[in-house]
Motif scaffolding. Structure first.
Motif, mmCIF file in Angstrom:
data_model
loop_
_atom_site.group_PDB
_atom_site.id
_atom_site.type_symbol
_atom_site.label_atom_id
_atom_site.label_comp_id
_atom_site.label_asym_id
_atom_site.label_seq_id
_atom_site.Cartn_x
_atom_site.Cartn_y
_atom_site.Cartn_z
ATOM 1 N N CYS A 259 0.871 -1.166 0.000
ATOM 2 C CA CYS A 259 0.000 0.000 0.000
ATOM 3 C C CYS A 259 0.913 1.222 0.000
ATOM 4 N N SER A 260 0.676 2.150 -0.908
ATOM 5 C CA SER A 260 1.566 3.300 -1.009
ATOM 6 C C SER A 260 1.316 4.332 0.090
ATOM 7 N N ILE A 261 0.284 4.140 0.891
ATOM 8 C CA ILE A 261 0.049 5.053 2.003
ATOM 9 C C ILE A 261 0.908 4.591 3.171
ATOM 10 N N LYS A 262 1.875 5.405 3.545
ATOM 11 C CA LYS A 262 2.796 5.038 4.629
ATOM 12 C C LYS A 262 2.825 6.144 5.681
ATOM 13 N N ASP A 263 2.847 5.748 6.921
ATOM 14 C CA ASP A 263 3.038 6.673 8.038
ATOM 15 C C ASP A 263 2.033 7.819 8.060
ATOM 16 N N ASN B 60 -1.256 14.111 7.345
ATOM 17 C CA ASN B 60 -0.429 13.935 6.155
ATOM 18 C C ASN B 60 0.079 12.506 6.066
ATOM 19 N N VAL B 61 0.609 12.197 4.895
ATOM 20 C CA VAL B 61 1.198 10.894 4.626
ATOM 21 C C VAL B 61 2.690 11.123 4.456
ATOM 22 N N LYS B 62 3.481 10.546 5.342
ATOM 23 C CA LYS B 62 4.928 10.736 5.304
ATOM 24 C C LYS B 62 5.509 10.135 4.026
ATOM 25 N N ASN B 63 6.517 10.782 3.524
ATOM 26 C CA ASN B 63 7.264 10.329 2.347
ATOM 27 C C ASN B 63 6.444 10.366 1.071
ATOM 28 N N GLU C 270 -10.881 12.709 20.888
ATOM 29 C CA GLU C 270 -9.997 11.902 20.056
ATOM 30 C C GLU C 270 -10.367 12.136 18.595
ATOM 31 N N LEU C 271 -9.348 12.393 17.791
ATOM 32 C CA LEU C 271 -9.550 12.608 16.362
ATOM 33 C C LEU C 271 -8.928 11.440 15.611
ATOM 34 N N THR C 272 -9.696 10.871 14.696
ATOM 35 C CA THR C 272 -9.211 9.785 13.846
ATOM 36 C C THR C 272 -9.266 10.262 12.407
ATOM 37 N N VAL C 273 -8.221 9.997 11.657
ATOM 38 C CA VAL C 273 -8.232 10.278 10.228
ATOM 39 C C VAL C 273 -8.077 8.954 9.500
ATOM 40 N N GLU C 274 -8.871 8.789 8.467
ATOM 41 C CA GLU C 274 -8.790 7.620 7.595
ATOM 42 C C GLU C 274 -8.390 8.148 6.216
ATOM 43 N N GLY D 298 -5.477 -0.962 -6.301
ATOM 44 C CA GLY D 298 -6.819 -1.133 -5.763
ATOM 45 C C GLY D 298 -7.072 -0.139 -4.655
ATOM 46 N N LEU D 299 -7.980 -0.475 -3.781
ATOM 47 C CA LEU D 299 -8.352 0.409 -2.683
ATOM 48 C C LEU D 299 -7.402 0.193 -1.515
ATOM 49 N N CYS D 300 -6.836 1.277 -1.012
ATOM 50 C CA CYS D 300 -5.838 1.202 0.052
ATOM 51 C C CYS D 300 -6.207 2.230 1.121
ATOM 52 N N THR D 301 -6.288 1.829 2.391
ATOM 53 C CA THR D 301 -6.683 2.724 3.473
ATOM 54 C C THR D 301 -5.777 2.541 4.685
ATOM 55 N N GLU D 302 -5.403 3.667 5.305
ATOM 56 C CA GLU D 302 -4.634 3.661 6.547
ATOM 57 C C GLU D 302 -5.262 4.678 7.494
#
Length: 132
Positions: free
Chosen positions: A28-32, A56-59, A104-108, A117-121
């Motif tokens: 998955c290209s979504i990292k950190d 944000n997404v690191k890198n 508490e804040l959650t980000v998806e 395909g579909l990638c989620t972090e």
């Protein structure tokens, strides 16, 4: 219904290969994914309040191409609302009551990529907001 599903899986494995399927699921290209670490500005009863929290997404220099969904657990002071703008969670309004609240804040973060395909972090962080 079950035999159609089984046939679909067999055909998918035959034409794609197990390794390709496993790699597309694992990579998955979504990292950190991170929510900004910050102390929120102190507000005052009866005065306009505006604050943002960024994700944000690191890198990844193109992190604004992702879909950001924010979820809050807890309540803001009466008179304050929230909304989102891209990768920002925005709190604004005119607080009507003093006090300190924690939420508490959650980000998806989601990427819908033709190859992957579909990638989620997700990421979570707790914040405190004080109004005097």
């Amino acid at each position: 219904m079950g035999s159609k599903f089984l046939l679909s899986v067999v055909l998918l494995l035959t034409f794609s290969g197990c390794e390709d399927i496993i790699n597309s699921v694992v990579e998955c290209s979504i990292k950190d994914v991170k929510l900004e670490s910050k102390i929120l500005r102190v507000g005052a009863v009866g005065r306009n309040y505006y604050e943002t929290i960024s994700a944000n997404v690191k890198n990844d220099p193109n992190d604004d191409y992702y879909l950001y969904d924010f979820f809050i657990t807890g309540k803001l002071q009466k008179g304050l609302q929230y909304y989102t703008e891209g990768n920002k969670f925005v709190i604004n309004g005119v607080p009507e009551e003093a006090g300190t609240i924690g939420f508490e804040l959650t980000v998806e973060v989601t990427l819908d990529d033709e190859e992957l395909g579909l990638c989620t972090e997700t990421a979570k962080r707790t914040y405190e907001l004080t109004v005097k």
